[in-house]
Design an enzyme around this catalytic site. Structure first.
Site, PDB file in Angstrom:
ATOM      1  N   GLY A 172       0.829  -1.202   0.000  1.00  0.00           N
ATOM      2  CA  GLY A 172       0.000   0.000   0.000  1.00  0.00           C
ATOM      3  C   GLY A 172       0.861   1.248   0.000  1.00  0.00           C
ATOM      4  O   GLY A 172       2.001   1.250  -0.459  1.00  0.00           O
ATOM      5  N   GLY A 173       0.299   2.308   0.571  1.00  0.00           N
ATOM      6  CA  GLY A 173       1.007   3.588   0.593  1.00  0.00           C
ATOM      7  C   GLY A 173       2.345   3.507   1.305  1.00  0.00           C
ATOM      8  O   GLY A 173       3.213   4.370   1.120  1.00  0.00           O
ATOM      9  N   GLY A 407      21.384  14.163 -30.621  1.00  0.00           N
ATOM     10  CA  GLY A 407      21.036  14.777 -29.341  1.00  0.00           C
ATOM     11  C   GLY A 407      21.744  14.084 -28.194  1.00  0.00           C
ATOM     12  O   GLY A 407      22.065  14.715 -27.177  1.00  0.00           O
ATOM     13  N   ALA A 408      21.992  12.789 -28.372  1.00  0.00           N
ATOM     14  CA  ALA A 408      22.629  12.030 -27.299  1.00  0.00           C
ATOM     15  C   ALA A 408      24.043  12.566 -27.024  1.00  0.00           C
ATOM     16  O   ALA A 408      24.518  12.525 -25.891  1.00  0.00           O
ATOM     17  CB  ALA A 408      22.670  10.551 -27.645  1.00  0.00           C
TER      18      ALA A 408
END
Ligand code: HXC
Length: 517
Positions: A172-173, A407-408
């Site tokens: 859960g949380g 871009g790399a």
């Protein structure tokens, strides 16, 4: 018995009750599952005899569900401080034998106290999680304490290192505290993390999945990227936490500790001269390069089984702790994709927060093409890595081993986003794209009209390779500080690192940047 003796005996009884946890039967059950108890884990984590417990006498305040008749001092979590190889740390270990390690109001506040003290004193925090989650009987008071912990995890982020060791359920949380911390270590088979369990999933989506497949160490180590390390058992996980702590500074105002080595900083790495295959499309293992460069070949790889097209981890160079980010040509040709960008970006930000210099080893043909990637938001995710490198002010050293395309090239700690020491091997190829693709685009008409298209294409490709598939254009522009022989990589990086250790670089004051999340 005198009244003083009585009081002493009373104290001893109270402490003994706290130490007994949920009782022998539950301790045996814990052992039968191959799990250690909270106290055993704490003793193993910290140097012998150094553990000093706090809040052993804290009790819950719940009066519902007959809980007032079931009070166990310590309230299901062992907290305190001690040393790891002589350096002070704070730690907590949830005790599954007490209400299943579930987190009630006071249990949560004990963890908060440890986090507050760690922040006040600038010491790392190691949390050992083994818990059924929010204590059902305590309702919203339990949720309140969880949120108090989350808030402190966030406040401490980037100030003191935080390590979570998952040694049982974490559901859960409750998963959000480990998720905010810097590193998650999971024990194979006994640790499980998930937001909703198999039962709920079956009801809502009709999917049938086991605890292990849903949220075991293998799942989070190789599929989700939630976990950073997998250990075979409790002892292995605790030893990893110690090893990691040893590499790190106590807080963001310190440098990481040096680790003395007898490995000469000027050692030549002859094996690197022949590591790049003659055929450009042939892969090699970047781990071999890392092993050659670092002190004694020591490397603690982080997230080794997830997004394997990029390798990140810690080692030492000339005795100094360094972080390494390296494209892995063996996997997806070393392309950057969504997961690789996320993995490396978070690692770079960790290194920057804790004054750990970053060595980038580059061989990247670009971002991975495909609708999966585009629709999954590679633009947004790739931007994280660009942002992280550009934002980092620690010493940044980059070696271009082979491809640095498109871009790399810019993203991978290039000079333009303030790499401090950028070099390439003679095999470096710095270009907008590879020769094949480039020739198709800029010479399409020429090839179409050629008498022998194949021959013309080959000639133009060779011509392009000769002109652009090398590091010398970039060196001529000063984008590279030098072109070096691979064998001298360790020596040159070590010298540059020594020069950069006192580097100071300021960024404009602001509340915080807006990293594309
Ligand atoms: C109170 C709990 C508990 C809980 C377990 N126990 N979970 N008590 N609150 N959340 C107790 C059991 O009653 C039992 O007590 C003992 O711990 C051991 O549990 P068992 O079920 O016998 O152990 P096991 O078979 O190993 O199963 C462990 C388990 C299971 C998988 C964790 O207990 C379980 O599913 N518990 C509930 C988990 C859950 O749904 N938690 C809430 C998640 S939501 P006795 O006295 O018999 O020894 C959540 C929200 C957090 O946590 C939100 C934060 C924002």
């Amino acid at each position: 018995m005198s009244s003083t003796e009585q009081r002493l005996q009373d104290l001893r009884n109270r402490k003994a009750r706290s130490e007994a946890g949920g009782g022998q039967a539950r301790v045996d059950a814990q052992h039968n599952r191959g799990k250690m108890t909270a106290r055993e884990r704490m003793e193993m984590l910290l140097d012998e005899g150094s553990f000093q417990e706090i809040d052993a006498l804290v009790e819950h305040r719940c009066r519902d569900f007959n809980m007032d008749n079931n009070i166990i001092p310590g309230d299901g979590v062992v907290t305190g401080h001690g040393t790891i190889n002589g350096r002070e740390v704070f730690a907590f270990a949830q005790d599954f034998t007490v209400y299943g390690g579930s987190l009630g109001e006071m249990h949560g506040l004990k963890i908060c106290k440890v986090l507050d003290m760690a922040l006040k004193t600038g010491r790392p925090v190691i949390g050992m999680n083994d818990s059924g989650g929010a204590r059902i009987q305590e309702g919203v008071a339990s949720l309140g304490s969880y949120a108090e912990i989350f808030f402190r995890n966030v406040r401490a982020s980037g100030v003191v290192p935080q390590i979570s060791v998952i040694m049982g359920p974490c559901a859960g949380g409750a998963v959000y505290s480990p998720a905010i911390t810097d590193f998650v270590i999971m024990v194979d088979q006994t640790a499980h993390m998930f937001i909703t369990g198999p039962e709920v999933i079956k009801t809502v989506t009709n999917e049938v999945v086991s605890f292990e497949d849903l949220g075991g160490a293998m799942t989070h180590g190789s599929k989700s990227g939630v976990s950073h390390f997998t250990a075979n058992d409790d002892e292995g996980a605790i030893m990893l936490a110690r090893e990691l702590t040893d590499l790190l500074p106590q807080n963001n105002l310190e440098r990481p500790p040096d680790k003395k080595t007898s490995d000469p900083v000027d050692r030549l790495c002859d094996a690197l001269d022949s590591i790049i295959p003659d055929v450009a499309t042939k892969p090699y293992d970047v781990l071999d390069v890392i092993g050659e460069i670092l002190d004694d070949g020591g490397f603690l790889e982080v997230q080794a089984d997830w997004a394997q097209n990029i390798v990140v981890g810690f080692g030492h160079l000339g005795s100094h702790t360094v972080g390494v980010v390296a494209n892995q040509p063996k996997v997806l040709a070393g392309c950057l994709d969504i997961d690789a960008s996320d993995k490396a970006a978070r690692f770079v930000r960790f290194c920057d927060a804790f004054n750990i210099p970053i060595i980038t080893l580059e061989d990247v043909p670009g971002f991975l093409p495909g609708t999966n990637q585009e629709w999954g938001g590679i633009i947004r995710h790739g931007a994280k890595l660009l942002y992280a490198f550009a934002e980092a002010t620690v010493p940044k050293l980059t070696v271009i081993m082979r491809k640095a395309y498109g871009g790399a090239y810019d993203v991978m700690s290039s000079k333009h986003i303030r790499g401090d020491y950028n070099v390439a091997w003679p095999t470096g190829e710095l270009a907008v794209m590879g020769a094949d693709g480039a020739v198709e685009i800029i010479h399409r008409r020429r090839i179409a009209h050629a008498r022998n298209a194949e021959q013309e294409r080959a000639r133009l490709t060779e011509d392009f390779n000769e002109k652009f598939a090398n590091p010398y254009k970039a060196a001529a522009l000063g984008y590279l500080d030098d072109v070096i022989e691979p064998n001298e990589t360790r020596r040159r990086l070590a010298r540059a690192l020594e020069m950069l250790l006192d580097k100071e670089e300021l960024r404009p004051a602001r509340k915080h940047g807006n990293i594309p999340l």
